[in-house]
Design an enzyme around this catalytic site. Sequence first.
Site, short mmCIF file in Angstrom:
data_model
loop_
_atom_site.label_atom_id
_atom_site.label_comp_id
_atom_site.label_asym_id
_atom_site.label_seq_id
_atom_site.Cartn_x
_atom_site.Cartn_y
_atom_site.Cartn_z
N HIS A 241 6.41 41.90 -0.42
CA HIS A 241 6.06 42.74 -1.56
C HIS A 241 6.22 41.96 -2.87
O HIS A 241 5.38 42.06 -3.77
CB HIS A 241 6.98 43.97 -1.65
CG HIS A 241 6.89 44.94 -0.51
ND1 HIS A 241 7.98 45.35 0.21
CD2 HIS A 241 5.83 45.61 0.02
CE1 HIS A 241 7.61 46.23 1.12
NE2 HIS A 241 6.31 46.41 1.04
N LYS B 250 8.38 59.94 6.13
CA LYS B 250 8.78 58.67 6.76
C LYS B 250 10.29 58.56 6.93
O LYS B 250 10.77 57.59 7.50
CB LYS B 250 8.27 57.48 5.92
CG LYS B 250 6.84 57.06 6.22
CD LYS B 250 6.61 55.62 5.77
CE LYS B 250 5.24 55.12 6.16
NZ LYS B 250 5.02 53.74 5.68
N ARG C 110 -1.97 42.09 5.14
CA ARG C 110 -1.29 41.03 5.89
C ARG C 110 -2.15 40.50 7.03
O ARG C 110 -2.24 39.31 7.25
CB ARG C 110 0.03 41.57 6.48
CG ARG C 110 1.11 41.72 5.47
CD ARG C 110 2.20 42.61 5.98
NE ARG C 110 1.74 43.98 6.11
CZ ARG C 110 2.52 45.00 6.36
NH1 ARG C 110 3.81 44.82 6.57
NH2 ARG C 110 2.04 46.23 6.44
N SER D 152 8.73 46.02 6.21
CA SER D 152 10.01 46.69 5.95
C SER D 152 10.57 47.29 7.23
O SER D 152 11.79 47.24 7.46
CB SER D 152 9.82 47.81 4.92
OG SER D 152 9.41 47.29 3.68
P1 ADP Z 1 3.20 52.00 2.76
O1 ADP Z 1 4.09 53.00 3.40
O2 ADP Z 1 2.37 52.56 1.64
O3 ADP Z 1 2.39 51.14 3.70
P2 ADP Z 1 4.82 49.66 2.30
O4 ADP Z 1 6.03 49.57 1.45
O5 ADP Z 1 5.00 49.42 3.75
O6 ADP Z 1 4.22 51.08 1.98
O7 ADP Z 1 3.71 48.67 1.75
C1 ADP Z 1 3.18 48.76 0.46
C2 ADP Z 1 2.02 47.83 0.34
O8 ADP Z 1 2.47 46.48 0.45
C3 ADP Z 1 0.94 47.99 1.42
O9 ADP Z 1 -0.31 47.71 0.85
C4 ADP Z 1 1.30 46.94 2.43
O10 ADP Z 1 0.18 46.51 3.16
C5 ADP Z 1 1.82 45.84 1.51
N1 ADP Z 1 2.75 44.95 2.19
C6 ADP Z 1 3.81 45.26 2.95
N2 ADP Z 1 4.44 44.16 3.42
C7 ADP Z 1 3.73 43.09 2.92
C8 ADP Z 1 3.84 41.68 3.06
N3 ADP Z 1 4.77 41.11 3.83
N4 ADP Z 1 2.94 40.92 2.43
C9 ADP Z 1 1.97 41.48 1.68
N5 ADP Z 1 1.78 42.80 1.52
C10 ADP Z 1 2.65 43.61 2.13
#
Ligand code: ADP
Length: 161
Positions: free
Chosen positions: A18, A42, A91, A129
């Site tokens: 992130h 969630k 990703r 995450s």
């Molecule tokens: P959500 O529940 O909306 O998917 P996340 O916190 O899991 O929330 O992810 C938020 C955003 O960040 C999403 O667009 C996800 O694809 C992106 N994201 C999550 N992990 C990574 C990573 N390792 N690298 C790049 N983008 C990421």
Amino acid sequence: MNITAIYPGTFDPVTNGHLDIIARAAKLYHKVIVAVAVNRNKQPLFDVDQRVALIGQVTTEFTNVEIIGFDNLLVDCAKQQEANVVLRGLRAISDFEYEFQLAGMNRRLFPELETMFLTPAEQYGFISSSMIKEIARLGGDVSAFVPDNVLQRLIEKFNRG
Ligand code: ADP
């Protein structure tokens, strides 16, 4: 045109993946709003205030990045924040289907809001995450994947009891 991007997610917790996206976005856009979804269904490990605080602590170097929590529809939050762009991270191919559907739905709900995708540096492409939480819960070392403040909170959570 001064473009404001909103980067929504659950961020439970924020990872180096992130943060890589936030750093890239901070260079591209006039203002970046990291919007942390309450996301009750969630059942997050950290409450929204903790998730907002953890991101705030590790983004102080970016003067154009702001962190907020939100509990309403993303397009409504984007309108309130006067954002022009929704930012999402991609990703792998496996992210694509869901993200494509989300972008299409958000466009129907608010056509002026463009969805933009950024990809992380390759060393962050496999970080999620949910996987971080699972590894930390089982006592694994996640120090390479999250900032120090998140690492400390994970250790506190899972070492208790
Ligand atoms: P959500 O529940 O909306 O998917 P996340 O916190 O899991 O929330 O992810 C938020 C955003 O960040 C999403 O667009 C996800 O694809 C992106 N994201 C999550 N992990 C990574 C990573 N390792 N690298 C790049 N983008 C990421």
